[in-house]
Design a protein around this motif. Structure first.
Motif, PDB file in Angstrom:
ATOM      1  N   GLN A  32       0.830  -1.203   0.000  1.00  0.00           N
ATOM      2  CA  GLN A  32       0.000   0.000   0.000  1.00  0.00           C
ATOM      3  C   GLN A  32       0.866   1.254   0.000  1.00  0.00           C
ATOM      4  N   LEU A  33       1.876   1.295   0.862  1.00  0.00           N
ATOM      5  CA  LEU A  33       2.770   2.450   0.904  1.00  0.00           C
ATOM      6  C   LEU A  33       3.565   2.560  -0.391  1.00  0.00           C
ATOM      7  N   ALA A  34       3.998   1.435  -0.933  1.00  0.00           N
ATOM      8  CA  ALA A  34       4.769   1.459  -2.178  1.00  0.00           C
ATOM      9  C   ALA A  34       3.931   2.033  -3.315  1.00  0.00           C
ATOM     10  N   ASP A  35       2.650   1.652  -3.381  1.00  0.00           N
ATOM     11  CA  ASP A  35       1.781   2.157  -4.438  1.00  0.00           C
ATOM     12  C   ASP A  35       1.595   3.670  -4.334  1.00  0.00           C
ATOM     13  N   ILE A  36       1.370   4.157  -3.107  1.00  0.00           N
ATOM     14  CA  ILE A  36       1.160   5.598  -2.918  1.00  0.00           C
ATOM     15  C   ILE A  36       2.419   6.372  -3.276  1.00  0.00           C
ATOM     16  N   LEU A  37       3.574   5.886  -2.806  1.00  0.00           N
ATOM     17  CA  LEU A  37       4.821   6.593  -3.075  1.00  0.00           C
ATOM     18  C   LEU A  37       5.172   6.553  -4.554  1.00  0.00           C
ATOM     19  N   GLN A  38       4.899   5.427  -5.195  1.00  0.00           N
ATOM     20  CA  GLN A  38       5.183   5.322  -6.624  1.00  0.00           C
ATOM     21  C   GLN A  38       4.368   6.350  -7.399  1.00  0.00           C
ATOM     22  N   THR A  39       3.106   6.511  -7.018  1.00  0.00           N
ATOM     23  CA  THR A  39       2.251   7.492  -7.683  1.00  0.00           C
ATOM     24  C   THR A  39       2.786   8.900  -7.484  1.00  0.00           C
TER      25      THR A  39
END
Length: 246
Positions: A158-165
Motif C-alpha cells: 500500500q505504501l509502495a503504491d502511494i509513493l510510486q504514484t
C-alpha cells in the motif's frame, strides 16, 4: 518502487529466511516510547522464531546507553518514528535525526502509526531500510525485519503504491498562486488524519464521529479540492500543509 535492485518483500506470505541466516538468530533492538508496543513487537518476533531481542528501550538516548554498556550492536533496530516531543508546538514529531544516527551504525526499520508519504520519504531519506505501519499483520513484522537484516528494503504494498504514484507523477506546470480553498475545521481535521495514513474508520474513531460522517467529509473535500483518487487527495493535503507553513 516495484523493481528495486534490493530485496523487497511486500507481505508475510511464503516467508523464507534470508540466505546465510538459517542457523543464525537475527539480533534486534526495539525503540519505542510505548511499553505495550515494545512488548507486542517482541512477542511477535518470539512467536515467529529466529530472532533474539537484545534490547527493548523507550528512546534513542536509552538505546545509546544500552549500546555503550553492552558493547554490541544489533542487526536491526526497530525504531518508532514519532518519539520526539516538539518543544515549541508540543506533541510528537518525526525523529529523523535518530534515524540518521542509528543508520550509520546498523540497519533501521522504522515503524509508525503514520502512513503519510512525507513521513515515509523522510525516514527513507534519513537512512531507514524499511518502513512498516503499526497496524501491520504480525507476519509482516517478521518479514520486514528479515528483509532489512539481509540488506534489502521493505515497504508494504500500500505504501509502495502511494509513493510510486507521488514520485512518478510529473510536477504541475507553473501557475499563478491561487487562493486556498476553504475547508471547515472538521474537514481539515479529517484530511490531516487521512493524509497521515489513517483509514476512514480510524479517522472516525479519532474524531469521535461515525465512519459515514467521515465519508461525507471526504466527499465534500474532494469536491472542493477537485481531486479524485486517494493519492491526489494526499498530495492536496500535503500541499495545503506546506502552504500553511509558509
Amino acid at each position: 518502487m516495484r523493481g528495486p535492485t534490493a530485496l523487497v518483500m511486500m507481505d508475510g506470505s511464503d516467508r523464507k529466511r534470508p540466505t546465510g541466516r538459517d542457523t543464525e538468530l537475527i539480533r534486534v533492538a526495539i525503540v519505542d516510547d510505548h511499553p505495550i508496543a515494545r512488548r507486542g513487537v517482541a512477542a511477535v518476533l518470539a512467536d515467529t522464531g529466529g530472532f533474539d531481542v537484545l534490547a527493548s528501550v523507550g528512546s534513542p538516548t536509552e538505546f545509546a546507553a544500552w549500546v555503550a554498556d553492552a558493547q554490541t550492536t544489533p542487526d536491526v533496530v526497530i525504531l518508532d518514528l514519532y518519539h520526539d516531543v516538539d518543544p515549541v508546538q508540543g506533541g510528537h514529531r518525526p525523529g529523523l535525526d535518530a534515524v540518521t544516527a542509528l543508520a550509520n551504525a546498523t540497519q533501521v526499520l522504522v515503524m509508525s502509526a503514520s502512513g503519510a508519504p512525507d513521513d515515509v520519504l523522510g525516514a527513507v531519506r534519513a537512512g531507514a531500510k524499511g518502513y512498516i505501519s503499526k497496524q501491520a499483520q504480525p507476519a509482516q513484522f517478521a518479514t520486514a525485519v528479515e528483509t532489512v537484516a539481509a540488506g534489502g528494503f521493505w515497504l508494504s504494498s500500500q505504501l509502495a503504491d502511494i509513493l510510486q504514484t507521488l514520485l512518478t507523477q510529473p510536477p504541475p506546470a507553473p501557475s499563478q498562486p491561487q487562493p486556498q480553498v476553504k475547508l471547515s475545521p472538521r474537514e481539515e481535521q479529517a484530511l490531516d488524519l487521512i493524509a497521515r495514513g489513517f483509514t476512514h474508520a480510524q479517522t472516525a474513531t479519532r474524531m469521535g464521529v461515525s465512519k459515514g460522517t467521515v465519508d461525507t467529509y471526504v466527499e465534500r473535500i474532494r469536491a472542493k479540492l477537485q481531486v479524485g483518487n486517494k493519492a491526489e487527495l494526499i498530495r492536496a493535503a500535503l500541499g495545503r500543509l506546506d502552504g500553511n507553513r509558509r
